[in-house]
Design a protein around this motif. Structure first.
Motif, PDB file in Angstrom:
ATOM      1  N   ARG A   1       5.554  33.132  70.431  1.00  0.00           N
ATOM      2  CA  ARG A   1       4.150  33.441  70.153  1.00  0.00           C
ATOM      3  C   ARG A   1       4.110  34.272  68.881  1.00  0.00           C
ATOM      4  O   ARG A   1       4.918  35.189  68.705  1.00  0.00           O
TER       5      ARG A   1
ATOM      6  N   ALA B   1      -1.958  42.984  69.782  1.00  0.00           N
ATOM      7  CA  ALA B   1      -1.452  43.682  68.593  1.00  0.00           C
ATOM      8  C   ALA B   1      -2.563  43.791  67.563  1.00  0.00           C
ATOM      9  O   ALA B   1      -3.450  42.931  67.490  1.00  0.00           O
TER      10      ALA B   1
ATOM     11  N   LEU C   1      10.273  41.206  71.237  1.00  0.00           N
ATOM     12  CA  LEU C   1       9.611  41.148  69.934  1.00  0.00           C
ATOM     13  C   LEU C   1      10.681  40.920  68.871  1.00  0.00           C
ATOM     14  O   LEU C   1      11.741  41.542  68.907  1.00  0.00           O
TER      15      LEU C   1
ATOM     16  N   TYR D   1       4.207  51.380  58.034  1.00  0.00           N
ATOM     17  CA  TYR D   1       4.719  50.835  56.781  1.00  0.00           C
ATOM     18  C   TYR D   1       4.264  51.764  55.668  1.00  0.00           C
ATOM     19  O   TYR D   1       3.073  51.948  55.452  1.00  0.00           O
TER      20      TYR D   1
ATOM     21  N   VAL E   1       2.871  37.124  66.791  1.00  0.00           N
ATOM     22  CA  VAL E   1       2.182  38.403  66.977  1.00  0.00           C
ATOM     23  C   VAL E   1       1.488  38.792  65.679  1.00  0.00           C
ATOM     24  O   VAL E   1       0.300  39.104  65.638  1.00  0.00           O
ATOM     25  N   PHE E   2       2.261  38.831  64.567  1.00  0.00           N
ATOM     26  CA  PHE E   2       1.704  39.037  63.223  1.00  0.00           C
ATOM     27  C   PHE E   2       2.278  37.935  62.343  1.00  0.00           C
ATOM     28  O   PHE E   2       3.492  37.869  62.170  1.00  0.00           O
TER      29      PHE E   2
ATOM     30  N   THR F   1       6.070  39.015  62.706  1.00  0.00           N
ATOM     31  CA  THR F   1       6.531  39.408  64.034  1.00  0.00           C
ATOM     32  C   THR F   1       6.192  38.341  65.064  1.00  0.00           C
ATOM     33  O   THR F   1       5.065  37.828  65.078  1.00  0.00           O
TER      34      THR F   1
ATOM     35  N   VAL G   1       6.622  40.848  55.898  1.00  0.00           N
ATOM     36  CA  VAL G   1       7.011  41.015  57.301  1.00  0.00           C
ATOM     37  C   VAL G   1       6.253  40.024  58.189  1.00  0.00           C
ATOM     38  O   VAL G   1       5.112  39.667  57.883  1.00  0.00           O
TER      39      VAL G   1
ATOM     40  N   GLY H   1       6.188  47.846  50.172  1.00  0.00           N
ATOM     41  CA  GLY H   1       6.047  46.413  49.981  1.00  0.00           C
ATOM     42  C   GLY H   1       5.795  46.083  48.524  1.00  0.00           C
ATOM     43  O   GLY H   1       6.230  46.785  47.630  1.00  0.00           O
ATOM     44  N   ALA H   2       5.065  45.004  48.292  1.00  0.00           N
ATOM     45  CA  ALA H   2       4.764  44.605  46.912  1.00  0.00           C
ATOM     46  C   ALA H   2       3.913  45.668  46.235  1.00  0.00           C
ATOM     47  O   ALA H   2       3.130  46.353  46.874  1.00  0.00           O
TER      48      ALA H   2
ATOM     49  N   ALA I   1       2.393  38.533  52.982  1.00  0.00           N
ATOM     50  CA  ALA I   1       3.098  38.476  51.706  1.00  0.00           C
ATOM     51  C   ALA I   1       3.237  39.848  51.048  1.00  0.00           C
ATOM     52  O   ALA I   1       4.180  40.079  50.310  1.00  0.00           O
ATOM     53  N   MET I   2       2.287  40.736  51.315  1.00  0.00           N
ATOM     54  CA  MET I   2       2.373  42.050  50.682  1.00  0.00           C
ATOM     55  C   MET I   2       3.423  42.917  51.371  1.00  0.00           C
ATOM     56  O   MET I   2       4.163  43.653  50.727  1.00  0.00           O
ATOM     57  N   LEU I   3       3.444  42.864  52.687  1.00  0.00           N
ATOM     58  CA  LEU I   3       4.441  43.624  53.433  1.00  0.00           C
ATOM     59  C   LEU I   3       5.777  42.903  53.456  1.00  0.00           C
ATOM     60  O   LEU I   3       6.827  43.520  53.599  1.00  0.00           O
TER      61      LEU I   3
ATOM     62  N   TYR J   1      11.975  41.124  58.255  1.00  0.00           N
ATOM     63  CA  TYR J   1      11.664  41.768  56.981  1.00  0.00           C
ATOM     64  C   TYR J   1      12.305  40.933  55.882  1.00  0.00           C
ATOM     65  O   TYR J   1      13.513  40.754  55.850  1.00  0.00           O
TER      66      TYR J   1
ATOM     67  N   GLU K   1       6.756  37.070  69.368  1.00  0.00           N
ATOM     68  CA  GLU K   1       7.179  37.398  70.727  1.00  0.00           C
ATOM     69  C   GLU K   1       7.914  36.180  71.260  1.00  0.00           C
ATOM     70  O   GLU K   1       7.351  35.072  71.288  1.00  0.00           O
TER      71      GLU K   1
ATOM     72  N   LEU L   1      -2.384  49.018  50.652  1.00  0.00           N
ATOM     73  CA  LEU L   1      -0.931  48.957  50.489  1.00  0.00           C
ATOM     74  C   LEU L   1      -0.478  48.751  49.056  1.00  0.00           C
ATOM     75  O   LEU L   1       0.598  49.170  48.664  1.00  0.00           O
TER      76      LEU L   1
ATOM     77  N   LEU M   1       3.814  50.224  71.074  1.00  0.00           N
ATOM     78  CA  LEU M   1       4.679  50.388  69.903  1.00  0.00           C
ATOM     79  C   LEU M   1       3.779  50.699  68.710  1.00  0.00           C
ATOM     80  O   LEU M   1       2.733  50.084  68.531  1.00  0.00           O
TER      81      LEU M   1
ATOM     82  N   ASP N   1      14.514  42.805  63.451  1.00  0.00           N
ATOM     83  CA  ASP N   1      14.411  43.766  64.548  1.00  0.00           C
ATOM     84  C   ASP N   1      14.216  43.014  65.848  1.00  0.00           C
ATOM     85  O   ASP N   1      13.489  42.019  65.889  1.00  0.00           O
ATOM     86  N   ILE N   2      14.837  43.558  66.902  1.00  0.00           N
ATOM     87  CA  ILE N   2      14.576  43.053  68.245  1.00  0.00           C
ATOM     88  C   ILE N   2      14.143  44.232  69.094  1.00  0.00           C
ATOM     89  O   ILE N   2      14.747  45.306  69.055  1.00  0.00           O
ATOM     90  N   PHE N   3      13.092  44.040  69.874  1.00  0.00           N
ATOM     91  CA  PHE N   3      12.667  45.041  70.852  1.00  0.00           C
ATOM     92  C   PHE N   3      12.420  44.301  72.166  1.00  0.00           C
ATOM     93  O   PHE N   3      11.558  43.415  72.239  1.00  0.00           O
TER      94      PHE N   3
ATOM     95  N   PHE O   1      12.788  53.103  65.992  1.00  0.00           N
ATOM     96  CA  PHE O   1      13.559  52.995  64.752  1.00  0.00           C
ATOM     97  C   PHE O   1      13.122  54.165  63.868  1.00  0.00           C
ATOM     98  O   PHE O   1      11.947  54.250  63.514  1.00  0.00           O
TER      99      PHE O   1
ATOM    100  N   LEU P   1      13.537  50.047  53.783  1.00  0.00           N
ATOM    101  CA  LEU P   1      12.439  49.232  54.302  1.00  0.00           C
ATOM    102  C   LEU P   1      11.109  49.956  54.158  1.00  0.00           C
ATOM    103  O   LEU P   1      10.062  49.332  54.063  1.00  0.00           O
TER     104      LEU P   1
ATOM    105  N   PHE Q   1       1.274  47.545  69.036  1.00  0.00           N
ATOM    106  CA  PHE Q   1       1.540  46.461  69.992  1.00  0.00           C
ATOM    107  C   PHE Q   1       1.564  47.098  71.377  1.00  0.00           C
ATOM    108  O   PHE Q   1       2.393  47.959  71.666  1.00  0.00           O
TER     109      PHE Q   1
ATOM    110  N   ARG R   1      -3.200  45.432  63.319  1.00  0.00           N
ATOM    111  CA  ARG R   1      -2.693  46.096  62.113  1.00  0.00           C
ATOM    112  C   ARG R   1      -3.887  46.668  61.370  1.00  0.00           C
ATOM    113  O   ARG R   1      -4.925  46.016  61.272  1.00  0.00           O
TER     114      ARG R   1
END
Lengths: 183, 183
Positions: free
Chosen positions: B92, A152, B173, A177, B94-95, B105, B103, A181-182, B99-101, B177, B107, A3, A173, B128-130, A95, A101, A130, A154
């Motif tokens: 819970r 989930a 979820l 990305y 999830v992710f 997440t 982001v 990001g950074a 720091a790089m992204l 961001y 649940e 990334l 899902l 975001d909401i899912f 989305f 983003l 996910f 990544r």
DNA sequence: TAGCTTTGTGCGTTATAACGCACAAGGGGC
DNA sequence: GCCCCTTGTGCGTTATAACGCACAAAGCTA
């Protein structure tokens, strides 16, 4: 994970020239818009000068875009948000690609036993999965792992990867990305 | 939406000073690490000079971090990845925060009729909401909308917002961001 | 073709980035 | 207290960013 798109020496030059060409304007028009001299813009595009951050900021403001659009190595231009799912795989857009983003999200359905191979996406692309229902396999990095509902993962998706629906099929899902990001 | 964190004149100075302090090193040590002179680092921190992009790159490389960490206005330092869910709400991870992204997440589970008020998160945070199952209400921007299974919404979360579980409760979820996108 | 406009590059000038060095002030150890 | 080291700032010097202007080449129109 790929990334962190390191800025290479010609990143700014390439970005400036590309953006100017996309706008279809000359150095003179660009100078008018940004308040940075035509001669300096030319120097930057030819990498004959290392601009100050203030000058780069002037350019980005004059063009009405984020500074990072000048600085960040672009690993996708037309291919941003362009991940395609060839074949009979069922995809719903959750989305659509958001340029600010640098993220997009899909809901994907695999029937029982269905196999879907994905080639490497653009450099730096990171992918989240996910599992909404059912179960699936993920093949990436020469490993194979099973994911069930609620799980989930990544991974770097700028390499080939594949999914297979287990016996009950799977709905998951899928978030991409695009390296916004950074850096 | 407040995601575009404009770079203000003192952003670089503040970032450099903060990062150096976090490392607990003097200007001299920083100069050793980065190859940029002590005098210049001091000038940058005091906003007495507008550094070239090459100099900023040297600093970021010397500190072993992304260039964007110097350039981007930080709307969260200790508060990155620090969204908390006070009360009896069930969460819970999830992710965890990346720091790089920029982001993270979660649940989240709402029981029937359960109401959860969230104060404004840090500036620029987008959410975001899912909905995974059940149904819920989202209260934000003085509007109220209902979301059922499979529905998704994105909104600026640097303002107060609230969730309420409908009669069958809800599981959703929740992605944050933190403004690590374009700037 | 001629004339005009546009375009990008090069050049000389000015302002400033970036540096090495000196030094005053602060901190720590004996 | 004294001495030494560290720290951050200021200063003068050098290199270069950034500019306005001139000009050759290309493009367009009559």
């Amino acid at each position: 994970m790929g990334l962190l798109s390191a800025m290479r020496e010609d990143t700014i030059a390439q970005n400036l020239r590309r953006i100017r060409n996309e706008k279809g304007i000359s150095l003179s028009r660009a100078a008018d818009q940004t308040g940075v001299s035509k001669a300096m813009l030319g120097q930057i595009e030819r990498q004959e000068s290392s601009p100050t951050i203030a000058t780069l900021w002037k350019i980005s403001q004059g063009f009405g875009m984020p500074l990072s659009f000048l600085l960040q190595e672009v690993t996708c231009t037309e291919s941003c948000g362009a991940v395609r799912f060839p074949g009979s795989i069922s995809v719903r857009i959750v989305f659509p690609y958001d340029a600010m983003l640098g993220v997009e999200t899909f809901e994907i359905t695999l029937s029982p036993g269905q196999f879907h191979q994905s080639e490497a996406h653009v450099a730096g692309l990171v992918e989240d999965i996910f599992v909404l229902s059912g179960g699936m396999e993920l093949h990436v990095d020469e490993t194979e792992r099973q994911l069930s509902q609620g799980q989930a993962v990544r991974f770097a998706a700028d390499q080939p990867h594949a999914y297979r629906g287990l016996d009950e099929g799977a709905v998951f899902l899928n978030t991409h990305y695009y390296g916004r990001g950074a850096f």
